[in-house]
Design a protein around this motif. Structure first.
Motif, PDB file in Angstrom:
ATOM      1  N   GLU A  16       0.796  -1.254   0.101  1.00  0.00           N
ATOM      2  CA  GLU A  16      -0.053  -0.075   0.158  1.00  0.00           C
ATOM      3  C   GLU A  16       0.875   1.415   0.042  1.00  0.00           C
ATOM      4  OE1 GLU A  16      -2.362  -0.007   3.420  1.00  0.00           O
ATOM      5  OE2 GLU A  16      -3.476  -1.854   2.924  1.00  0.00           O
ATOM      6  N   ASN A  17       2.091   1.052   0.900  1.00  0.00           N
ATOM      7  CA  ASN A  17       2.786   2.394   0.920  1.00  0.00           C
ATOM      8  C   ASN A  17       3.717   2.551  -0.320  1.00  0.00           C
ATOM      9  OD1 ASN A  17       1.842   2.760   3.491  1.00  0.00           O
ATOM     10  ND2 ASN A  17       3.796   2.016   4.445  1.00  0.00           N
ATOM     11  N   LEU A  18       3.925   1.729  -1.104  1.00  0.00           N
ATOM     12  CA  LEU A  18       4.850   1.561  -2.012  1.00  0.00           C
ATOM     13  C   LEU A  18       3.886   2.015  -3.365  1.00  0.00           C
ATOM     14  CD1 LEU A  18       7.424  -1.164  -1.552  1.00  0.00           C
ATOM     15  CD2 LEU A  18       7.453   1.381  -0.832  1.00  0.00           C
ATOM     16  N   THR A  19       2.637   1.658  -3.470  1.00  0.00           N
ATOM     17  CA  THR A  19       1.867   1.733  -4.984  1.00  0.00           C
ATOM     18  C   THR A  19       2.037   3.199  -5.247  1.00  0.00           C
ATOM     19  OG1 THR A  19       0.400   0.086  -4.249  1.00  0.00           O
ATOM     20  CG2 THR A  19      -0.405   1.550  -5.727  1.00  0.00           C
ATOM     21  N   GLY A  20       2.400   3.307  -6.402  1.00  0.00           N
ATOM     22  CA  GLY A  20       2.174   4.430  -7.335  1.00  0.00           C
ATOM     23  C   GLY A  20       3.680   5.527  -6.840  1.00  0.00           C
ATOM     24  N   LEU A  21       4.505   4.831  -6.157  1.00  0.00           N
ATOM     25  CA  LEU A  21       5.695   5.696  -6.238  1.00  0.00           C
ATOM     26  C   LEU A  21       6.692   4.985  -7.321  1.00  0.00           C
ATOM     27  CD1 LEU A  21       6.312   5.463  -2.453  1.00  0.00           C
ATOM     28  CD2 LEU A  21       5.898   7.487  -3.647  1.00  0.00           C
ATOM     29  N   VAL A  22       6.693   4.157  -7.848  1.00  0.00           N
ATOM     30  CA  VAL A  22       7.274   3.835  -9.106  1.00  0.00           C
ATOM     31  C   VAL A  22       6.534   3.486 -10.315  1.00  0.00           C
ATOM     32  CG1 VAL A  22       9.548   3.184  -7.844  1.00  0.00           C
ATOM     33  CG2 VAL A  22       7.901   1.424  -8.467  1.00  0.00           C
ATOM     34  N   GLY A  23       7.021   3.303 -11.544  1.00  0.00           N
ATOM     35  CA  GLY A  23       6.266   2.775 -12.490  1.00  0.00           C
ATOM     36  C   GLY A  23       6.469   3.842 -13.832  1.00  0.00           C
ATOM     37  N   PRO A  24       5.859   3.477 -14.833  1.00  0.00           N
ATOM     38  CA  PRO A  24       5.787   4.094 -16.231  1.00  0.00           C
ATOM     39  C   PRO A  24       5.602   5.498 -15.883  1.00  0.00           C
ATOM     40  CG  PRO A  24       4.566   2.111 -16.609  1.00  0.00           C
ATOM     41  CD  PRO A  24       4.702   2.245 -15.149  1.00  0.00           C
ATOM     42  N   GLY A  25       6.363   6.431 -16.493  1.00  0.00           N
ATOM     43  CA  GLY A  25       5.735   7.721 -16.475  1.00  0.00           C
ATOM     44  C   GLY A  25       5.997   8.558 -15.183  1.00  0.00           C
ATOM     45  N   ILE A  26       6.464   8.059 -14.216  1.00  0.00           N
ATOM     46  CA  ILE A  26       7.043   8.548 -12.865  1.00  0.00           C
ATOM     47  C   ILE A  26       8.420   8.897 -12.855  1.00  0.00           C
ATOM     48  CG2 ILE A  26       7.085   8.096 -10.486  1.00  0.00           C
ATOM     49  CD1 ILE A  26       4.536   6.403 -10.891  1.00  0.00           C
ATOM     50  N   GLU A  27       8.700  10.156 -12.752  1.00  0.00           N
ATOM     51  CA  GLU A  27      10.165  10.409 -12.641  1.00  0.00           C
ATOM     52  C   GLU A  27      10.762  10.345 -11.302  1.00  0.00           C
ATOM     53  OE1 GLU A  27      12.857  14.284 -13.761  1.00  0.00           O
ATOM     54  OE2 GLU A  27      10.988  14.251 -14.011  1.00  0.00           O
ATOM     55  N   GLU A  30      14.615  13.469  -6.785  1.00  0.00           N
ATOM     56  CA  GLU A  30      14.659  13.554  -5.401  1.00  0.00           C
ATOM     57  C   GLU A  30      13.405  13.432  -4.412  1.00  0.00           C
ATOM     58  OE1 GLU A  30      17.687  12.660  -3.989  1.00  0.00           O
ATOM     59  OE2 GLU A  30      18.525  12.958  -5.971  1.00  0.00           O
ATOM     60  N   ARG A  31      12.558  14.106  -4.954  1.00  0.00           N
ATOM     61  CA  ARG A  31      11.250  14.163  -4.136  1.00  0.00           C
ATOM     62  C   ARG A  31      10.621  12.784  -3.966  1.00  0.00           C
ATOM     63  NH1 ARG A  31       6.459  16.223  -6.273  1.00  0.00           N
ATOM     64  NH2 ARG A  31       4.907  15.577  -4.848  1.00  0.00           N
ATOM     65  N   THR A  32      10.450  12.273  -5.413  1.00  0.00           N
ATOM     66  CA  THR A  32      10.027  10.928  -5.437  1.00  0.00           C
ATOM     67  C   THR A  32      10.697   9.817  -4.531  1.00  0.00           C
ATOM     68  OG1 THR A  32       9.466  11.292  -7.436  1.00  0.00           O
ATOM     69  CG2 THR A  32       8.995   9.317  -6.730  1.00  0.00           C
ATOM     70  N   LEU A  33      12.076  10.008  -4.542  1.00  0.00           N
ATOM     71  CA  LEU A  33      12.826   9.165  -3.894  1.00  0.00           C
ATOM     72  C   LEU A  33      12.987   9.276  -2.190  1.00  0.00           C
ATOM     73  CD1 LEU A  33      16.132   8.995  -5.885  1.00  0.00           C
ATOM     74  CD2 LEU A  33      14.526   7.382  -5.637  1.00  0.00           C
ATOM     75  N   GLU A  37      11.170   6.828   0.632  1.00  0.00           N
ATOM     76  CA  GLU A  37      12.218   6.480   1.643  1.00  0.00           C
ATOM     77  C   GLU A  37      11.036   6.580   3.096  1.00  0.00           C
ATOM     78  OE1 GLU A  37      15.746   8.501   2.233  1.00  0.00           O
ATOM     79  OE2 GLU A  37      16.174   7.913   4.144  1.00  0.00           O
ATOM     80  N   GLU A  38      10.276   7.472   2.944  1.00  0.00           N
ATOM     81  CA  GLU A  38       9.268   7.585   4.113  1.00  0.00           C
ATOM     82  C   GLU A  38       8.525   6.364   4.058  1.00  0.00           C
ATOM     83  OE1 GLU A  38       7.315  11.526   3.751  1.00  0.00           O
ATOM     84  OE2 GLU A  38       9.488  12.578   3.460  1.00  0.00           O
ATOM     85  N   ALA A  39       7.865   6.208   2.830  1.00  0.00           N
ATOM     86  CA  ALA A  39       7.015   4.860   2.709  1.00  0.00           C
ATOM     87  C   ALA A  39       7.565   3.775   3.435  1.00  0.00           C
ATOM     88  CB  ALA A  39       6.621   4.909   1.199  1.00  0.00           C
ATOM     89  N   LEU A  40       8.805   3.472   3.068  1.00  0.00           N
ATOM     90  CA  LEU A  40       9.562   2.238   3.588  1.00  0.00           C
ATOM     91  C   LEU A  40       9.556   2.489   5.163  1.00  0.00           C
ATOM     92  CD1 LEU A  40      12.219   2.004   1.013  1.00  0.00           C
ATOM     93  CD2 LEU A  40      10.529   0.386   1.553  1.00  0.00           C
ATOM     94  N   ALA A  49      17.516   0.686   6.674  1.00  0.00           N
ATOM     95  CA  ALA A  49      17.265  -0.351   5.662  1.00  0.00           C
ATOM     96  C   ALA A  49      16.535   0.617   4.560  1.00  0.00           C
ATOM     97  CB  ALA A  49      16.181  -1.453   6.086  1.00  0.00           C
ATOM     98  N   ALA A  50      15.520   1.508   4.888  1.00  0.00           N
ATOM     99  CA  ALA A  50      14.705   2.541   4.205  1.00  0.00           C
ATOM    100  C   ALA A  50      15.766   3.347   3.079  1.00  0.00           C
ATOM    101  CB  ALA A  50      13.938   3.397   4.935  1.00  0.00           C
ATOM    102  N   ALA A  51      16.734   3.805   3.763  1.00  0.00           N
ATOM    103  CA  ALA A  51      17.597   4.959   3.263  1.00  0.00           C
ATOM    104  C   ALA A  51      18.588   3.982   2.188  1.00  0.00           C
ATOM    105  CB  ALA A  51      18.741   5.258   4.107  1.00  0.00           C
ATOM    106  N   ARG A  52      18.947   2.704   2.405  1.00  0.00           N
ATOM    107  CA  ARG A  52      19.775   2.020   1.435  1.00  0.00           C
ATOM    108  C   ARG A  52      18.814   1.415   0.199  1.00  0.00           C
ATOM    109  NH1 ARG A  52      22.473  -0.696   5.408  1.00  0.00           N
ATOM    110  NH2 ARG A  52      21.096  -2.577   5.222  1.00  0.00           N
ATOM    111  N   ILE A  53      17.451   0.934   0.442  1.00  0.00           N
ATOM    112  CA  ILE A  53      16.683   0.698  -0.579  1.00  0.00           C
ATOM    113  C   ILE A  53      16.473   2.010  -1.466  1.00  0.00           C
ATOM    114  CG2 ILE A  53      14.339   0.038  -1.260  1.00  0.00           C
ATOM    115  CD1 ILE A  53      14.206  -1.315   1.610  1.00  0.00           C
ATOM    116  N   ALA A  54      16.229   3.052  -0.994  1.00  0.00           N
ATOM    117  CA  ALA A  54      15.752   4.328  -1.602  1.00  0.00           C
ATOM    118  C   ALA A  54      17.414   4.695  -2.687  1.00  0.00           C
ATOM    119  CB  ALA A  54      15.370   5.552  -0.902  1.00  0.00           C
TER     120      ALA A  54
END
Ligand code: GDP
Length: 299
Positions: A16-27, A30-33, A37-40, A49-54
Motif C-alpha cells: 500500500e505504501n509503495l503503490t504509485g511511487l514507481v512505474g511508467p511515467g513517474i520520474e 529527489e522528491r519521489t525518492l 524512503e518515508e513510505a519504507l 534499511a529504508a535509506a539503502r533501498i531508496a
C-alpha cells in the motif's frame, strides 16, 4: 504457505505504501525518492534499511524500467542482506547435558507459548526436554506452563507461587542432569515494571545456573511481540542489560502489519534471531530463514 500468510498483513501494508511511487511515467527525482524512503520507514523497516533501498532505486533511476515488481525485488534483496547474518537456529551443544535455554521477555509477549513451541521442536529433533516454571510470581504462569508441558509430553518442574525462582531452577537443573535430559528450558518472570526486582531475580537465576555448570545458561532467548512495533527496541535494550540476551524469537508475526520491525531489530542490534512465531499452537514456530522471510515481507 503459513509463513507467507502470516506475513500477509505486513506485505500488504508495505505494498500500500509503495503503490504509485514507481512505474511508467513517474520520474524518480529527489522528491519521489524521499517519498519512497518515508513510505519504507512507515512500514517499520527502520531508517537504515529504508535509506539503502531508496539509494539503490536512485542509482537505477535512469534505466526507467523500474515497476512495482522491480521495486519489490530490490526491497526483498535488501531485507535478505540484513537478515542473513542474524539467521541462526538454536543448537543443542552443551556437554555435559543439559543444554540450558533461559527464556526471558515481558508478560504477554508469548513467552510461555514459545517455550512450548521450542519443547515441541526439540522433541521432534529427538532431544529429551524438561521445563522449569521459573516465573514463580504468577500462579497462572505456573499452571499454564504445566498445561503446555502436558501437551508437548515433557516434564515440568514447578514450585508454589512465590517460591524462590533460583532455588527452583537449581532443583530443575539437578533433576535434568540426573535424568540425562538434553535440554532444560527455563521460564522466567517478565515484570519489567519492577525492573530492579526483575534484574536481581534474573541475575540470581543465572548465578545459580553458573555454579552448576560454568557454561550455563547456554542461551538467553528474548521473546518479543512483533505487534508492539518500535517498543520492541526498549525491551531489547532492557533485557540485554539485565539478562545478557544472546538471541531473539519474535512472536505474533501472523496478523500484524508490523513485521518490518523484525528487520529493523536485526539491523540495529545484530542479535541472532532463532525463530519466529506465526500462531498460537505448538507447531506455529518457523525457523528463521532470511531469504524466505525477505520474500514473505516484500510480498
Ligand atoms: P507470556 O505471558 O509471555 O507467557 O505469553 P503467552 O505465551 O501466554 O501468550 C500471550 C498470548 O499471545 C496468548 O493468547 C498466546 O496464544 C498468544 N500468542 C503467543 N505467540 C503467538 C503467535 O506467534 N501468534 C499469535 N497470533 N498469538 C500468539
Amino acid at each position: 504457505d503459513r509463513l507467507r500468510r502470516g506475513f500477509s498483513r505486513t506485505s500488504e501494508r508495505l505494498n500500500e505504501n509503495l503503490t504509485g511511487l514507481v512505474g511508467p511515467g513517474i520520474e524518480l527525482d529527489e522528491r519521489t525518492l524521499g517519498e519512497l524512503e518515508e513510505a519504507l520507514i512507515a512500514t517499520d523497516l527502520g531508517p537504515a534499511a529504508a535509506a539503502r533501498i531508496a539509494a539503490r532505486v536512485g542509482e537505477g533511476r535512469y534505466s526507467k524500467t523500474l515497476d512495482e515488481a522491480g521495486l519489490r525485488a530490490i526491497v526483498a534483496d535488501e531485507i535478505a542482506k540484513i537478515l542473513r547474518p542474524v539467521a541462526k537456529p538454536l543448537e543443542i551443544t552443551a556437554f555435559p547435558r543439559p543444554h540450558v535455554v533461559l527464556v526471558v521477555g515481558v508478560n504477554g509477549s508469548g513467552k510461555t507459548t514459545t517455550i512450548a513451541k521450542l519443547a515441541h521442536l526439540f522433541t521432534e529433533q529427538d532431544y529429551s526436554v524438561m521445563l522449569a516454571a521459573g516465573d514463580t510470581f504468577r500462579a497462572a504462569a505456573i499452571a499454564q506452563l504445566q498445561t503446555w508441558g502436558d501437551r508437548a509430553g515433557v516434564p515440568v518442574v514447578s514450585g508454589k507461587e512465590g517460591a524462590d525462582a533460583a532455588g527452583l531452577v537449581f532443583d530443575a537443573h539437578q533433576r535434568a542432569r540426573a535424568e540425562g535430559v538434553d535440554v532444560l528450558i527455563v521460564d522466567t518472570a517478565g515484570r519489567l515494571q519492577n525492573k530492579q526486582g526483575l534484574m536481581d531475580e534474573l541475575a540470581k537465576v543465572k548465578r545459580v545456573l553458573g555454579k552448576l555448570d560454568a557454561a550455563a545458561p547456554h542461551d538467553v532467548v528474548l521473546v518479543l511481540d512483533a505487534t508492539v512495533g518500535q517498543n520492541a527496541f526498549s525491551q531489547i535494550e532492557a533485557f540485554r542489560e539485565t539478562a545478557g540476551v544472546t538471541g531473539l524469537v519474535m512472536t505474533k508475526l501472523d496478523g500484524t502489519a508490523r513485521g518490518g520491525v523484525l528487520v529493523a531489530a536485526a539491523e540495529r542490534y545484530g542479535l541472532p534471531i532463532h525463530a519466529v512465531g506465526v500462531g498460537e499452537t505448538m507447531t506455529d514456530l518457523r525457523p528463521f530463514d532470511a531469504d524466505e522471510l525477505a520474500r514473505a515481507i516484500a510480498g
